[in-house]
Design a protein around this motif. Structure first.
Motif: not given
Length: 124
Positions: A14-17, A34-41, A65-69
């Protein structure tokens, strides 16, 4: 793999992403992740499910959440295979910006109140 090792791996990923997304967006580059199960969950899970990670860094779920946006924004706005520049045409771009603006306002409401660290991530 025991639970502690699994938690450590999730925390590192999560920190690396988050760091990768921050660097890519700061440099104006598309993400190579790309987003994966860990980051989404992790960003959608109930607070009690991730209390162990909040004890390490209480802002991490909100930063993610900000980084996913930002990842969605760069994907939507900068990866159009139909143009030489990679950008969408003006009409599609305007509509997408309008939708993403609404999503950004909703995101800001959802992650408020913000700490100084979180504010810095949000404003980048």
């Amino acid at each position: 793999m025991d639970e502690d090792e699994q938690r450590e791996r999730i925390l590192v990923w999560v920190q690396c992403f988050s760091i990768h997304q921050n660097q890519a967006s700061s440099l104006g580059l598309p993400s190579s992740l790309s987003e994966d199960w860990v980051t989404s969950t992790f960003s959608h899970a109930r607070a009690e499910c991730w209390s162990w990670i909040r004890s390490v860094n209480p802002d991490l779920p909100r930063i993610l959440t900000i980084q996913r946006f930002v990842l969605r924004l760069s994907t939507v706005m900068g990866q159009c295979a139909g143009s030489t520049s990679g950008q969408n045409d003006a009409l599609a771009g305007h509509a997408l910006l309008s939708l993403l603006g609404k999503e950004l306002a909703e995101l800001e409401n959802n992650i408020s109140p913000m700490s100084l660290i979180l504010s810095a991530h949000f404003l980048k």
